[in-house]
Design a protein around this motif. Structure first.
Motif, mmCIF file in Angstrom:
data_model
loop_
_atom_site.group_PDB
_atom_site.id
_atom_site.type_symbol
_atom_site.label_atom_id
_atom_site.label_comp_id
_atom_site.label_asym_id
_atom_site.label_seq_id
_atom_site.Cartn_x
_atom_site.Cartn_y
_atom_site.Cartn_z
ATOM 1 N N VAL A 176 0.852 -1.192 0.000
ATOM 2 C CA VAL A 176 0.000 0.000 0.000
ATOM 3 C C VAL A 176 0.889 1.245 0.000
ATOM 4 O O VAL A 176 1.813 1.367 0.801
ATOM 5 N N ASP A 177 0.609 2.170 -0.910
ATOM 6 C CA ASP A 177 1.396 3.394 -1.030
ATOM 7 C C ASP A 177 0.781 4.565 -0.275
ATOM 8 O O ASP A 177 1.490 5.406 0.269
ATOM 9 N N ILE A 178 -0.536 4.610 -0.270
ATOM 10 C CA ILE A 178 -1.242 5.732 0.362
ATOM 11 C C ILE A 178 -2.427 5.197 1.161
ATOM 12 O O ILE A 178 -3.213 4.402 0.656
ATOM 13 N N VAL A 179 -2.546 5.633 2.411
ATOM 14 C CA VAL A 179 -3.728 5.348 3.216
ATOM 15 C C VAL A 179 -4.579 6.617 3.207
ATOM 16 O O VAL A 179 -4.108 7.699 3.569
ATOM 17 N N MET A 180 -5.826 6.474 2.779
ATOM 18 C CA MET A 180 -6.677 7.628 2.531
ATOM 19 C C MET A 180 -7.995 7.480 3.305
ATOM 20 O O MET A 180 -8.806 6.614 2.977
ATOM 21 N N PRO A 181 -8.235 8.263 4.350
ATOM 22 C CA PRO A 181 -9.505 8.165 5.073
ATOM 23 C C PRO A 181 -10.661 8.760 4.287
ATOM 24 O O PRO A 181 -10.483 9.715 3.521
ATOM 25 N N VAL A 182 -11.844 8.206 4.468
ATOM 26 C CA VAL A 182 -13.048 8.788 3.876
ATOM 27 C C VAL A 182 -13.245 10.159 4.521
ATOM 28 O O VAL A 182 -13.306 10.270 5.748
ATOM 29 N N PRO A 183 -13.327 11.223 3.720
ATOM 30 C CA PRO A 183 -13.408 12.570 4.301
ATOM 31 C C PRO A 183 -14.815 12.941 4.759
ATOM 32 O O PRO A 183 -15.806 12.421 4.253
ATOM 33 N N ALA A 215 -2.001 3.207 9.036
ATOM 34 C CA ALA A 215 -0.831 3.673 8.288
ATOM 35 C C ALA A 215 0.450 3.458 9.091
ATOM 36 O O ALA A 215 1.495 3.120 8.529
ATOM 37 N N GLU A 216 0.358 3.647 10.388
ATOM 38 C CA GLU A 216 1.522 3.450 11.250
ATOM 39 C C GLU A 216 2.042 2.026 11.165
ATOM 40 O O GLU A 216 3.248 1.787 11.065
ATOM 41 N N ARG A 217 1.139 1.068 11.170
ATOM 42 C CA ARG A 217 1.539 -0.336 11.105
ATOM 43 C C ARG A 217 1.975 -0.747 9.695
ATOM 44 O O ARG A 217 2.858 -1.588 9.545
ATOM 45 N N LEU A 218 1.360 -0.162 8.680
ATOM 46 C CA LEU A 218 1.752 -0.480 7.306
ATOM 47 C C LEU A 218 3.048 0.219 6.919
ATOM 48 O O LEU A 218 3.665 -0.122 5.906
ATOM 49 N N GLY A 219 3.444 1.212 7.714
ATOM 50 C CA GLY A 219 4.672 1.941 7.425
ATOM 51 C C GLY A 219 4.574 2.766 6.157
ATOM 52 O O GLY A 219 5.548 2.898 5.420
ATOM 53 N N THR A 220 3.382 3.319 5.901
ATOM 54 C CA THR A 220 3.179 4.116 4.693
ATOM 55 C C THR A 220 2.545 5.437 5.053
ATOM 56 O O THR A 220 2.204 5.686 6.215
ATOM 57 N N CYS A 221 2.373 6.302 4.072
ATOM 58 C CA CYS A 221 1.918 7.661 4.373
ATOM 59 C C CYS A 221 0.399 7.764 4.445
ATOM 60 O O CYS A 221 -0.328 7.088 3.726
ATOM 61 N N LEU A 222 -0.041 8.610 5.359
ATOM 62 C CA LEU A 222 -1.455 8.944 5.498
ATOM 63 C C LEU A 222 -1.690 10.242 4.741
ATOM 64 O O LEU A 222 -0.990 11.229 4.957
ATOM 65 N N ARG A 223 -2.664 10.247 3.837
ATOM 66 C CA ARG A 223 -2.969 11.453 3.069
ATOM 67 C C ARG A 223 -4.450 11.797 3.237
ATOM 68 O O ARG A 223 -5.314 11.122 2.691
ATOM 69 N N SER A 224 -4.707 12.845 4.005
ATOM 70 C CA SER A 224 -6.077 13.307 4.214
ATOM 71 C C SER A 224 -6.406 14.496 3.339
ATOM 72 O O SER A 224 -7.507 15.053 3.438
ATOM 73 N N ASP A 225 -5.457 14.895 2.497
ATOM 74 C CA ASP A 225 -5.624 16.104 1.691
ATOM 75 C C ASP A 225 -5.966 15.808 0.230
ATOM 76 O O ASP A 225 -6.133 16.731 -0.561
ATOM 77 N N ILE A 226 -6.046 14.548 -0.129
ATOM 78 C CA ILE A 226 -6.283 14.197 -1.536
ATOM 79 C C ILE A 226 -7.766 14.132 -1.863
ATOM 80 O O ILE A 226 -8.247 14.747 -2.820
ATOM 81 N N LEU A 227 -8.512 13.412 -1.057
ATOM 82 C CA LEU A 227 -9.932 13.203 -1.313
ATOM 83 C C LEU A 227 -10.760 14.187 -0.498
ATOM 84 O O LEU A 227 -10.465 14.441 0.667
ATOM 85 N N MET A 228 -11.781 14.746 -1.108
ATOM 86 C CA MET A 228 -12.657 15.665 -0.377
ATOM 87 C C MET A 228 -14.120 15.303 -0.631
ATOM 88 O O MET A 228 -14.465 14.686 -1.645
ATOM 89 N N ARG A 229 -14.949 15.653 0.332
ATOM 90 C CA ARG A 229 -16.402 15.487 0.164
ATOM 91 C C ARG A 229 -16.931 16.824 -0.342
ATOM 92 O O ARG A 229 -16.919 17.815 0.385
ATOM 93 N N ARG A 230 -17.346 16.843 -1.595
ATOM 94 C CA ARG A 230 -17.676 18.128 -2.206
ATOM 95 C C ARG A 230 -19.100 18.590 -1.949
ATOM 96 O O ARG A 230 -19.453 19.748 -2.224
ATOM 97 N N ARG A 231 -19.925 17.706 -1.439
ATOM 98 C CA ARG A 231 -21.254 18.148 -1.026
ATOM 99 C C ARG A 231 -21.646 17.430 0.255
ATOM 100 O O ARG A 231 -21.245 16.293 0.506
ATOM 101 N N LYS A 232 -22.405 18.120 1.066
ATOM 102 C CA LYS A 232 -22.832 17.570 2.348
ATOM 103 C C LYS A 232 -23.963 16.582 2.116
ATOM 104 O O LYS A 232 -24.955 16.889 1.447
#
Length: 261
Positions: free
Chosen positions: A132-139, A161-178
């Motif tokens: 896994v290269d990127i861990v991405m949380p649902v925004p 991400a800590e256990r997988l030793g890979t980067c956490l990216r919370s800035d890539i995916l966004m929720r564009r409507r509520k």
């Protein structure tokens, strides 16, 4: 010693209780008592590439692909079978539902990261998530994030991400409507509720030629708290595919999986 003394002092003021049964925790117990920890209904989905959670997610991904073909929006390339795994079975009448609920509604960072770490350990042990290269949380939508002060999926994703030793990216995916709450919606209504609700932030990463080691497409792990119908994660997958192309690999991980049984 100091940490132990501080914990003892804290337990005197506010006794720690098991998240599931409410029993007072002993010094060596973390979040659950030994009895509830021993009975944690693990799914073991990380050991089985084709499991009910993966099948549900891939059925939704396939439906999205067929829609893009019908509408003429197909961007080419073959989508790989998405792997999916949850830590435990989530049932409305079982006390274990309180674990993700505690993270979601009470902002329990320690519990969220602890069980994120535990799930991450299982994912590593399977050998199928080690690349896994990127861990991405649902925004969350920015208004909900602002009012709540945190994103429960991000707390869990941090532990994974800590256990997988890979980067956490919370800035890539966004929720564009509520979107409204999914709690009381049926399967089809949930899918409609989150359709096109997510998008990749323009300019965060290059959408062209995104590759990792050996020139391969990236492997992205999307993380949420609970997998019910899979509509939310599938909608995130759709946004990622549209931006980066169908060749990348997508997997999913959650704390709970709502089993129909």
């Amino acid at each position: 010693m100091l940490r132990k003394e501080l914990q003892d002092a804290g337990d005197l003021l506010i006794p720690r209780e098991c998240l599931v049964c409410g029993r007072k925790l002993l010094d060596y117990e973390r979040h659950l008592c030994i009895y509830c920890e021993a009975d944690l209904p693990l799914t073991y989905y990380w050991t089985n590439p084709s499991n009910p959670m993966s099948d549900k997610l891939n059925a939704l991904i396939q439906r999205d692909l067929e829609k893009s073909l019908d509408s003429g929006d197909y961007i080419g390339g073959r989508r790989e079978y998405a792997r999916a795994a949850a830590l435990f079975f989530y049932r409305g009448d079982a006390g274990y539902r309180k674990i993700p609920q505690r993270v979601k509604y009470s902002g329990d960072y320690r519990a969220g990261q602890y069980y994120g770490n535990l799930l991450g350990d299982f994912l590593v042990s399977s050998g199928s998530f080690n690349d896994v290269d990127i861990v991405m949380p649902v925004p969350l939508h920015w208004t909900r994030r602002w009012s709540r002060g945190y994103n429960q999926a991000e707390i869990i994703a941090t532990g994974i991400a800590e256990r997988l030793g890979t980067c956490l990216r919370s800035d890539i995916l966004m929720r564009r409507r509520k979107t409204g709450t999914q709690t009381r919606l049926g399967v089809e209504a949930k899918a409609i509720n989150v359709e096109n609700a997510f998008a990749v932030r323009s300019g965060v990463l290059s959408g062209e030629g995104l590759t990792y080691g050996n020139g391969r497409p990236p492997h992205i792990l999307i993380v949420d708290d609970v997998f019910t119908t899979g509509a939310t994660i599938a909608s995130c997958c759709s946004a990622v595919y549209k931006y980066f192309g169908n060749e990348l690999r997508i997997s999913a991980a959650t704390l709970g999986f709502v089993s129909p049984d």
